[in-house]
Design an enzyme around this catalytic site. Structure first.
Site, PDB file in Angstrom:
ATOM      1  N   HIS A  61     -99.905  16.313 -71.794  1.00 55.47           N
ATOM      2  CA  HIS A  61     -98.981  15.854 -70.765  1.00 55.47           C
ATOM      3  C   HIS A  61     -98.129  14.707 -71.310  1.00 55.47           C
ATOM      4  CE1 HIS A  61    -101.672  17.474 -67.246  1.00 55.47           C
ATOM      5  NE2 HIS A  61    -101.201  18.429 -68.026  1.00 55.47           N
ATOM      6  N   GLU A  63     -97.763  11.514 -70.523  1.00 57.29           N
ATOM      7  CA  GLU A  63     -98.372  10.203 -70.773  1.00 57.29           C
ATOM      8  C   GLU A  63     -99.077  10.197 -72.130  1.00 57.29           C
ATOM      9  OE1 GLU A  63     -98.640  12.232 -68.256  1.00 57.29           O
ATOM     10  OE2 GLU A  63     -99.135  11.231 -66.374  1.00 57.29           O
ATOM     11  N   CYS A  89    -102.163  12.702 -63.691  1.00 57.43           N
ATOM     12  CA  CYS A  89    -103.188  13.585 -63.135  1.00 57.43           C
ATOM     13  C   CYS A  89    -104.560  12.929 -63.195  1.00 57.43           C
ATOM     14  CB  CYS A  89    -103.182  14.942 -63.835  1.00 57.43           C
ATOM     15  SG  CYS A  89    -103.609  14.889 -65.575  1.00 57.43           S
ATOM     16  N   ALA A 176     -67.174  43.129 -58.582  1.00 56.75           N
ATOM     17  CA  ALA A 176     -66.779  44.251 -59.437  1.00 56.75           C
ATOM     18  C   ALA A 176     -65.596  44.955 -58.799  1.00 56.75           C
ATOM     19  CB  ALA A 176     -67.953  45.231 -59.589  1.00 56.75           C
ATOM     20  N   SER A 182     -67.558  45.468 -63.885  1.00 59.92           N
ATOM     21  CA  SER A 182     -67.700  44.038 -63.608  1.00 59.92           C
ATOM     22  C   SER A 182     -67.595  43.169 -64.862  1.00 59.92           C
ATOM     23  CB  SER A 182     -69.053  43.789 -62.936  1.00 59.92           C
ATOM     24  OG  SER A 182     -70.100  44.117 -63.825  1.00 59.92           O
ATOM     25  N   THR A 210     -79.715  47.481 -60.399  1.00 62.21           N
ATOM     26  CA  THR A 210     -79.168  46.761 -61.548  1.00 62.21           C
ATOM     27  C   THR A 210     -79.760  47.287 -62.846  1.00 62.21           C
ATOM     28  OG1 THR A 210     -78.851  44.795 -60.186  1.00 62.21           O
ATOM     29  CG2 THR A 210     -78.925  44.446 -62.558  1.00 62.21           C
ATOM     30  N   ASP A 214     -76.952  48.554 -65.255  1.00 61.62           N
ATOM     31  CA  ASP A 214     -76.586  47.635 -66.347  1.00 61.62           C
ATOM     32  C   ASP A 214     -77.582  47.616 -67.505  1.00 61.62           C
ATOM     33  OD1 ASP A 214     -74.625  47.011 -64.552  1.00 61.62           O
ATOM     34  OD2 ASP A 214     -75.423  45.032 -64.021  1.00 61.62           O
ATOM     35  N   LEU A 318     -80.659  43.970 -52.999  1.00 63.22           N
ATOM     36  CA  LEU A 318     -81.765  43.016 -53.082  1.00 63.22           C
ATOM     37  C   LEU A 318     -81.306  41.609 -52.705  1.00 63.22           C
ATOM     38  CD1 LEU A 318     -84.691  42.353 -53.713  1.00 63.22           C
ATOM     39  CD2 LEU A 318     -84.091  42.238 -56.149  1.00 63.22           C
TER      40      LEU A 318
END
Ligand code: AOF
Ligand code: ZN
Length: 380
Positions: A61, A63, A89, A176, A182, A210, A214, A318
């Site tokens: 971490h 610290e 923590c 698009a 697009s 998608t 794509d 979506l």
């Protein structure tokens, strides 16, 4: 709250050092998730002794990194002040408690920006320090520190990730041309910026439309960086139509989670083939909307997998469904200075009864980006 008893008195100098700790925290944003991105600086007699930030999950971490930095420079932490952007923590997780390490290294004072809402910590870190005789100051630049870990804070307090929905549109709101073409509406700078948001997310979410249209890779590709942490790739695919040859399954990147319905999962060969290609397939039926995936439960599922931030790059279906279900926290909108006059909308949803009835978002930021504009809105 568990933080009431701690001193909130601090000086301008404390604020300046905490700003430096926040700058350290920023360096952790790509690598630390699902751990929060924390920064720490260690100071004595107005002099910087060392600094550090959270490493990859399982690693040290902030610290501990800062204390190591101090020692590497031949100094000691004894009697010093430690500025840290998140409460140290108090628990044995993947690493031992930072509060204990600070006590053992005889820090005189610890200045903390904001509390750690992790139920395993939640004030215990500060109490541990104070009971050991370390002076504790709490609340320095707390808003900035909270913002640094918005996703982690949201997951810990709400039980679901922070959801950011990205779109790139023309001035008249199209993503698009009517034929679906697009590429490219926004310029290089906006696309690179969108990619940078991917890199800090825990998951990238898209839909089957998608994927089929794509064939996106849904991974993070940063120039000059090889060992980047890759977000989980999530596809909402109710009929289980993801091709096993889809780029998201065949290119390097994060693990792939395909979320389907009972109907989708009934195509047992397709499911087996996707699993053989490395995907995990789960069923989340929407009880109210037969044949669809329950997006609210999906977010709970992602939180269980320690996803702090979901980056949505999806089509109108979506994206609209997430918005209609009130599951989006933030809109990340790139607007190009051109008009199409006709085309495809970024969102499919029922229009409001009147203009005034449309839910209003709060504009958090507008910024020019290359030749485009970036707009960030938050839920009110
Ligand atoms: C800190 N400093 O830099 C961070 C903290 O499994 P572990 O041991 O890595 O612990 C993870 C938890 O520690 C995480 O959920 C959050 O509560 C806290 N993160 N704490 O003292 C840090 N990143
Ligand atoms: Zn720690």
């Amino acid at each position: 709250s568990g933080y009431d008893g701690f001193s909130k008195e601090f000086t301008e100098e404390d604020v300046r050092w905490m700003r430096l700790a926040l700058a350290e925290a920023q360096k952790a944003k790509r690598i630390s998730p699902p751990n929060p991105s924390v920064g720490a600086v260690i100071v004595r007699d107005g002099r910087l002794l060392g600094a550090g930030f959270t490493q990859q999950t399982g690693g040290p971490h902030a610290e501990v990194m800062a204390m190591r930095d101090v020692e590497a420079r031949g100094e000691t932490v004894e009697g010093a002040t430690v500025y840290v952007t998140l409460e140290p923590c108090s628990h044995y997780g993947r690493t031992p408690p930072c509060a204990l390490a600070l006590i053992e290294h005889r820090a005189a004072r610890v200045v903390v920006a904001t509390g750690d809402p992790n139920p395993k910590v939640a004030g215990r870190g500060l109490r541990m320090l104070e009971e050991a005789g370390v002076a504790v100051t709490f609340g320095v630049l707390s808003d900035e520190a909270y913002e640094t870990n918005l996703g982690f804070m949201t997951r810990m307090t709400r039980g679901t990730p922070w959801v950011r929905l990205k779109a790139a549109t023309t001035l008249d709101g199209f993503i698009a041309l009517p034929d679906g073409c697009s590429q490219w509406i926004t310029g290089e700078a906006a696309r690179a910026d969108g990619h940078a948001w991917r890199a800090v997310a825990g998951a990238i979410l898209t839909g089957i439309g998608t994927v089929l249209a794509d064939d996106p890779q849904m991974n993070v590709r940063l120039p000059g960086e090889t060992a980047v942490r890759q977000p989980l790739r999530v596809v909402v695919d109710r009929h289980l139509e993801t091709p096993t040859g889809a780029k998201l399954l065949t290119t390097p990147g994060g693990r792939v989670l395909i979320v389907t319905t009972s109907e989708g999962a009934s195509h047992v060969e397709r499911r087996a083939a996707l699993e053989a290609a490395g995907a995990e397939v789960i069923v989340l039926d929407d009880a109210e909307r037969a044949g669809y995936v329950d997006l609210g439960r999906l977010l709970i599922e992602l939180a269980k997998r320690e996803v702090n931030e979901v980056h949505v790059e999806a089509g109108a279906g979506l994206s609209g469904a997430l918005l209609s279900a009130d599951l989006v926290d933030e809109l990340l909108w790139y607007v190009a200075p051109c008009v199409f006059g006709a085309g495809l909308s970024p969102l499919r949803l029922s229009p409001p009864a009147s203009p005034g009835a449309a839910p209003r978002w709060r504009v958090r930021e507008t910024a020019p980006l290359g030749g485009d504009i970036r707009i960030i809105c938050r839920r009110n």
